[in-house]
Motif scaffolding. Structure first.
Motif, short mmCIF file in Angstrom:
data_model
loop_
_atom_site.label_atom_id
_atom_site.label_comp_id
_atom_site.label_asym_id
_atom_site.label_seq_id
_atom_site.Cartn_x
_atom_site.Cartn_y
_atom_site.Cartn_z
N GLN A 137 43.20 39.88 29.86
CA GLN A 137 44.41 39.15 30.24
C GLN A 137 44.46 37.78 29.56
OE1 GLN A 137 45.89 38.46 34.56
NE2 GLN A 137 44.73 36.63 34.06
N GLU A 138 43.35 37.04 29.61
CA GLU A 138 43.32 35.71 29.00
C GLU A 138 43.47 35.77 27.50
OE1 GLU A 138 43.38 32.73 30.65
OE2 GLU A 138 43.82 34.20 32.22
N ALA A 152 35.89 41.47 35.59
CA ALA A 152 35.63 40.44 34.58
C ALA A 152 36.26 40.85 33.24
CB ALA A 152 34.14 40.22 34.41
N MET A 153 36.17 42.13 32.91
CA MET A 153 36.76 42.62 31.66
C MET A 153 38.28 42.52 31.70
SD MET A 153 34.54 46.00 30.68
CE MET A 153 33.00 45.84 29.76
N ILE A 154 38.86 42.91 32.84
CA ILE A 154 40.32 42.84 32.97
C ILE A 154 40.79 41.40 32.82
CG2 ILE A 154 42.24 43.14 34.58
CD1 ILE A 154 40.67 45.53 35.76
N THR A 173 29.67 47.41 39.47
CA THR A 173 30.53 48.03 38.47
C THR A 173 31.94 47.47 38.55
OG1 THR A 173 29.24 50.04 38.83
CG2 THR A 173 31.22 50.24 37.48
N MET A 174 32.43 47.32 39.78
CA MET A 174 33.77 46.77 39.97
C MET A 174 33.84 45.32 39.51
SD MET A 174 36.88 47.16 40.94
CE MET A 174 37.05 48.58 42.03
N MET A 175 32.80 44.55 39.78
CA MET A 175 32.81 43.15 39.36
C MET A 175 32.83 43.02 37.84
SD MET A 175 30.39 41.10 42.08
CE MET A 175 30.91 39.54 41.35
N PHE A 213 29.83 41.70 25.33
CA PHE A 213 30.96 41.65 26.26
C PHE A 213 32.23 41.23 25.52
CE2 PHE A 213 33.74 39.32 29.17
CZ PHE A 213 33.90 40.22 30.20
N ASP A 214 32.15 40.19 24.71
CA ASP A 214 33.32 39.69 23.99
C ASP A 214 33.84 40.72 22.99
OD1 ASP A 214 33.10 37.34 25.39
OD2 ASP A 214 32.09 36.24 23.78
#
Length: 294
Positions: free
Chosen positions: A266-267, A260-262, A254-256, A130-131
């Protein structure tokens, strides 16, 4: 113990991931061969699949039992069921649910299904992967392209709306495959394609992925638990559980994952993203797009 025999939600791929650490070196060799060509590599006889993977028949039999199957026949049947599920349309999906629907309200069944889907989705995401994918999506020195299919174009549109505010150089590719060569023409090695593809998988999306992979573009794929063929050329693949008591699949998990990716992109780019937000708000004020209450 949860196995593919006891629940229609658990795939053989998932079982391999759950039990991978307990497999011997030779069993892992078969598991890896199966995952590389999934599920086709496991659809022949036990002798043939063993020979193709370069392992012995007893090795295959032992691994199958470690996954929770009583023998190779139910393992083979589970893979065939997954292959059938990959190509199923709305009528077939509704038929799969109707006979086994519990005697409760549809809202309760939906709640149970989507809760299961979200849990399975996030339980099967490796944080390191994910990272790494987020790092790729946040790389502003390279352009980010986003594309979806017949149903998932809505997810692609949602991703574009947010990510183009978070970072510069984001392109939302049109759903018309006839225009895609124009985008591919300008793609450079190291750029990124975020692609959404769930069953029934679209051949044009697969061909697009193959073309951009040849040009050195990094591919982030968001798909379902059965896995789009795009995974064969993707750098990062995320499986989202989508089955619900309906003729349609659910995009909730899928949306969740997408949100989380968005949030992670952003962070990672803050405070650059904050500056973009402030400039964007100024432009909205100038155009009077939104009503102001103070």
């Amino acid at each position: 113990m949860t196995t593919a025999n006891s629940t229609g939600h658990t795939t053989v791929r998932e079982l391999i991931r759950q039990h991978y650490q307990a497999l011997t070196q030779s069993e892992r060799k078969f598991a890896n061969a199966l995952l590389e060509n999934y599920p086709a590599a496991g659809l022949a006889s036990i002798t043939i699949v063993a020979d193709n993977a370069g392992v012995s028949t007893p090795t295959v039999a032992r691994m199958v039992q470690k996954l929770g199957f009583k023998g190779y026949p139910p393992f083979h049947k589970a893979l065939l069921h997954e292959l059938e599920a990959k190509g199923s349309g709305p009528t077939q999906r509704r038929a799969n649910w109707a006979p086994e629907a519990p005697d409760t309200h549809l809202l309760n069944r939906f709640a149970q299904a989507v809760t299961h889907n979200v849990g399975q989705t996030f339980a099967n995401i490796e944080t390191a992967t994910f990272d790494q994918a987020v790092n790729q999506l946040a790389e502003v020195d390279q352009r980010l392209y986003i594309i979806g299919g017949r149903i998932t174009h809505a997810l692609a549109d949602y991703a574009f709306t947010h990510l183009q505010a978070v970072r510069p150089a984001v392109t939302h590719m049109t759903v018309s495959s006839g225009t895609w060569p124009h985008y591919v023409l300008d793609m450079q090695p190291g750029e990124t394609l975020l692609i959404f593809d769930i069953r029934r998988y679209e051949t044009n999306l697969q061909r697009l992925a193959e073309l951009v992979a040849e040009r050195g573009v990094r591919i982030v794929l968001i798909t379902d638990q059965w896995t789009s063929p795009v995974a064969a050329v993707a750098d990062f693949t995320f499986n989202c559980w989508v089955e619900i008591p309906s003729g349609w699949d659910s995009n909730l998990s899928t949306m969740m994952l997408l949100e989380a990716m968005i949030a992670a992109v952003q962070e990672q780019r803050w405070p650059e993203t904050r500056e973009r937000y402030e400039q964007l708000d100024e432009l909205f004020d100038m155009t009077r797009l939104f009503r102001k209450f103070v």
